[in-house]
Design a protein around this motif. Structure first.
Motif: not given
Lengths: 118, 115
Positions: A94, A97, A102-109, B32, B34, B36, B44, B49, B96, B101, B103
């Protein structure tokens, strides 16, 4: 942009050995998290690194460790492997912080490393 | 503490039928949320989101989810199932907390689509 890459994709080890898994984040991402996925326990958080510092750690024994390099690439190490460590290990990256709009700090796998312990 | 419950470990639908995958969350802070998707032997993939900007969230592949605070739910829907939707779906929450961070995932729902 290239996605998250993990190497190797498959690994077979025997009990007592140690293993190192590697993760390269999406370009520009500075945070890397690791997860373990097993049929019995599901997806569980291992740890998160940001700017070469471990910021958070899940409930795993000390045999599980990790590190992050200055280029944001990360490795995780498992020492003294046990049969129960057989799992799919997923890395996620991601931005970091406060760096996502959008403040989510979205994680990509990434695709994961399938570790089998015999 | 945060947690996620996905109702139904397996859901089976006919091609063209409505897909409804249920997710309820627990969070002491504004969450937040999500969804996946995981295809066999893959990692994933983010479907969508919730970031508090809008309660109805549209994602990829025709999926959408609605955040309902009063019901602490974030169910995933798709009006018409396609064979390619067969996969495992995970709902996750992240608050958060403390700036970390992390999940928290539900147990997953395996979706089967039959002709």
């Amino acid at each position: 942009k290239a996605g998250v890459t993990q190497t190797p994709r498959y690994l077979i080890k025997t009990r007592g050995q140690q293993v190192t898994l590697s993760c390269s984040p999406i370009s520009g991402h500075r945070s890397v998290s690791w997860y373990q996925q097993t049929p019995g326990q599901g997806l569980q958080f291992l740890f998160e690194y940001f700017s070469e510092t471990q910021r958070n750690k899940g409930n795993f024994p000390g045999r599980f460790s990790g590190r992050q390099f200055s280029n944001s690439r990360s490795e995780m190490n498992v020492s003294t492997l046990e049969l129960g460590d057989s799992a799919l290990y997923l890395c996620a990256s991601s931005l970091g912080p406060g760096l996502a709009g959008d403040s989510t700090d979205t994680q990509y796998f990434g695709p994961g490393t399938r570790l089998t312990v015999l | 503490a945060q947690s996620v419950t996905q109702l139904g470990s397996h859901v089976s639908v006919s091609e063209g039928a409505l897909v409804l995958l249920r997710c309820n969350y627990s969070s002491s802070v504004p969450p937040y949320l999500f969804w996946y998707v995981q295809y066999p032997n893959q990692g994933l993939q983010l479907l969508l989101k919730y970031t508090s900007a809008a309660t109805l969230v549209k994602g990829i592949n025709g999926f959408e989810a609605e955040f309902k605070k009063s019901e602490t739910s974030f169910h995933l829907t798709k009006p018409s199932a396609h064979m390619s939707d067969a996969a495992e779906y995970f709902c996750a929450v992240s608050g958060l907390l403390g700036g970390y961070n992390k999940l928290i995932f539900g147990a997953g729902t395996r979706l089967a689509v039959h002709p």
